[in-house]
Scaffold this motif. Structure first.
Motif, short mmCIF file in Angstrom:
data_model
loop_
_atom_site.label_atom_id
_atom_site.label_comp_id
_atom_site.label_asym_id
_atom_site.label_seq_id
_atom_site.Cartn_x
_atom_site.Cartn_y
_atom_site.Cartn_z
N PHE A 122 70.05 100.61 -9.30
CA PHE A 122 69.30 101.83 -9.01
C PHE A 122 69.81 103.03 -9.79
O PHE A 122 69.07 104.00 -9.98
N ASP A 123 71.06 102.99 -10.22
CA ASP A 123 71.60 104.14 -10.94
C ASP A 123 71.00 104.29 -12.34
O ASP A 123 71.24 105.28 -13.02
N ASP A 124 70.17 103.31 -12.79
CA ASP A 124 69.50 103.43 -14.09
C ASP A 124 68.30 104.35 -14.03
O ASP A 124 67.77 104.75 -15.07
N PHE A 125 67.86 104.71 -12.82
CA PHE A 125 66.61 105.45 -12.67
C PHE A 125 66.85 106.91 -12.32
O PHE A 125 67.69 107.23 -11.49
N ALA A 126 66.06 107.77 -12.96
CA ALA A 126 66.08 109.18 -12.60
C ALA A 126 65.10 109.45 -11.46
O ALA A 126 65.29 110.37 -10.67
N VAL A 163 53.75 101.37 -8.96
CA VAL A 163 55.16 101.69 -9.17
C VAL A 163 55.28 102.77 -10.24
O VAL A 163 54.70 102.66 -11.33
N PHE A 164 56.02 103.83 -9.92
CA PHE A 164 56.30 104.91 -10.86
C PHE A 164 57.82 105.00 -11.02
O PHE A 164 58.53 105.27 -10.05
N ILE A 165 58.31 104.74 -12.24
CA ILE A 165 59.76 104.74 -12.48
C ILE A 165 60.06 105.51 -13.76
O ILE A 165 59.41 105.30 -14.79
N ARG A 166 61.04 106.39 -13.68
CA ARG A 166 61.51 107.12 -14.86
C ARG A 166 62.98 106.80 -15.08
O ARG A 166 63.82 107.01 -14.20
N PHE A 167 63.28 106.23 -16.27
CA PHE A 167 64.67 105.89 -16.60
C PHE A 167 65.48 107.14 -16.93
O PHE A 167 64.93 108.16 -17.37
N LYS A 168 66.78 107.04 -16.73
CA LYS A 168 67.67 108.12 -17.14
C LYS A 168 67.75 108.18 -18.66
O LYS A 168 67.31 107.26 -19.36
N ASP A 169 68.33 109.26 -19.17
CA ASP A 169 68.35 109.46 -20.62
C ASP A 169 69.38 108.57 -21.30
O ASP A 169 70.12 107.81 -20.65
N ALA A 170 69.44 108.66 -22.64
CA ALA A 170 70.30 107.79 -23.43
C ALA A 170 71.78 107.94 -23.09
O ALA A 170 72.54 106.98 -23.20
N ALA A 171 72.21 109.13 -22.68
CA ALA A 171 73.62 109.36 -22.37
C ALA A 171 74.09 108.44 -21.24
O ALA A 171 75.24 107.98 -21.23
N THR A 188 59.08 106.65 -19.07
CA THR A 188 58.43 106.57 -17.77
C THR A 188 57.51 105.36 -17.78
O THR A 188 56.66 105.24 -18.69
N ILE A 189 57.65 104.47 -16.81
CA ILE A 189 56.78 103.30 -16.74
C ILE A 189 56.02 103.33 -15.41
O ILE A 189 56.53 103.79 -14.39
N ILE A 190 54.80 102.88 -15.47
CA ILE A 190 54.00 102.74 -14.25
C ILE A 190 53.36 101.36 -14.27
O ILE A 190 52.92 100.88 -15.32
N LYS A 191 53.32 100.73 -13.13
CA LYS A 191 52.78 99.37 -13.02
C LYS A 191 51.94 99.25 -11.75
O LYS A 191 52.16 99.98 -10.78
N LEU A 192 51.01 98.30 -11.77
CA LEU A 192 50.15 98.06 -10.63
C LEU A 192 50.16 96.56 -10.32
O LEU A 192 49.97 95.73 -11.21
#
Length: 409
Positions: A122-126, A163-171, A188-192
């Motif tokens: 879960f820490d991969d997601f903003a 599903v709405f998911i935004r990944f954290k940045d490159a750092a 940002t990815i969205i899926k149905l």
């Protein structure tokens, strides 16, 4: 389980249902009204779709077009924020409900229906937001104890999950050994998805990884321990005793000389080869079982996935447009045919009773949204807390005027 806001009938069917409330000679006029209303709503949602497309373009992972100008990080964040707000509004209009953090935690602790244990970083997601529509209780018979026992379980199933998911940045990913597969940091990815059991929500995360369940580890571990003991006793027993005696002689723990011949070396080598082959076989068995679980996960998602990224909000825009049309047309039709002024609560009860008695369907009708749309289009008249519907001819005239404005625009 609470009632759903979603109206489980197609728009064309709803129009036919409402048409039955009118006299036969009024049917052509009502159909014309419904078509005009749907056209106006469609035009409005087309503009909302363009807003979504423009704000999603800078971080669309599947884009096949180039941006005319490079946006700054501040501008990208503004686009992401605008997109997230509009996307949430569209989901609400399509009568999706947000899945709470508690529901997600329950999914992680409950056993999966297809017997695969998953872990999510879960820490991969903003930002992570799940939405669902159409919750129902289903039963399924599962086989346990290698098929000797059948068990019927009840579970909550979601007809649609967005599903709405935004990944954290490159750092964030710079020092991580495992990078997000198929997705860029900051994307940002969205899926149905369709037909997702509540207990299996974790399989919808893009970075979920298959882990062996405790029972699988016990089965493989017990098999390896028993098999390894047999191999050691039958293939290496004599050699191990001889080597132990030789080491004891070297350490001065025994006085008898130990003779270690070439034949003993060959037996030891053969025994070690057999034991090494056994270890490799057990390791391969572990890997193959994990691959089997990964295939089960992939097969399951293949049939549940409906759309991805930009395709999702095209689908949801259509769903929201349908729900808006259905709600407003139903409210207008029932109100017009009631021949009296009603309060919002009274109209809500009339509609819900009509669905339950005529179509055996229980739902929580979204009366507030329906009345708001009818008021915005000036199709109803308000007198304090009471409302009444304009006539079909008057309503069509007002929709015609609005459509002419759109056409001129």
């Amino acid at each position: 389980m609470s009632l759903e806001r979603f109206i489980p009938f197609r728009k064309s069917d709803v129009i036919s249902m409402c048409q039955s409330l009118f006299r036969k000679e009024d049917h052509p006029s009502f159909i014309e009204f419904a078509e005009l209303f749907a056209s106006v709503i469609h035009f409005e949602y087309h503009k909302r779709l363009e807003v979504l497309k423009d704000n999603y373009a800078p971080f669309d992972p599947n884009a096949d077009t180039q941006l005319l100008t490079n946006l700054s990080e501040t501008e990208k964040l503004t686009c992401q924020k605008t997109f997230a707000q509009e996307f949430s509004s569209i989901l609400n209009a399509a009568n999706y409900e947000i899945i709470t953090d508690q529901d997600l935690q329950d999914a992680l602790t409950e056993e999966s229906l297809f017997k695969v244990r998953l872990e999510v970083a879960f820490d991969d997601f903003a930002e992570v937001v799940f939405y669902r529509r159409g919750a129902s209780t289903k039963n399924e018979t599962l086989s346990t104890w290698w098929g000797f026992r059948k068990q019927t379980i009840s579970f909550t199933n979601y007809d649609r999950v967005a599903v709405f998911i935004r990944f954290k940045d490159a750092a964030h990913f710079a020092n991580k050994k495992i990078k997000p597969v198929g997705f860029e940091p900051g994307a940002t990815i969205i899926k149905l998805f369709q037909n997702v059991p509540k207990a299996d929500l974790e399989m919808l995360f893009p970075n979920s990884e298959v882990r062996m369940r405790p029972i699988d580890k016990v089965i493989i571990g017990a098999s390896a321990a028993v098999g390894g003991a047999v191999v050691l006793v039958t293939k290496l027993g004599a050699s191990i005793i001889l080597v132990a005696a030789l080491i004891s002689y070297w350490l001065g723990l025994r006085n008898d000389n130990v003779e270690f011949t070439q034949q003993h070396l060959i037996s030891l080598g053969l025994g070690l080869g057999v034991f090494g082959s056994f270890i490799f076989k057990e390791w391969s068995k572990f890997k193959n079982r994990k691959i089997k679980f990964m295939k089960a996960l992939a097969d399951n998602l293949y049939f549940k996935n409906l759309d991805n990224n930009a395709g999702v909000f095209h689908t949801l825009i259509d769903a929201a447009e349908e729900e808006d049309c259905k709600e407003a047309i139903i409210a207008y039709s029932v109100l017009l045919n009631f021949k009296a002024k009603l309060t919002s609560d009274e109209l809500d009860s009339e509609i819900e009773n009509w669905f339950e008695q005529t179509y055996h369907c229980q739902l929580d009708f979204e009366i507030g949204d329906a009345i708001a749309k009818l008021e915005r289009l000036d199709l109803i008249v308000r007198d304090g807390e009471y409302i009444s519907a304009r006539t079909l001819d008057d309503a069509k005239s007002r929709l015609d005027a609005r459509w002419d404005n759109f056409y001129q625009y």
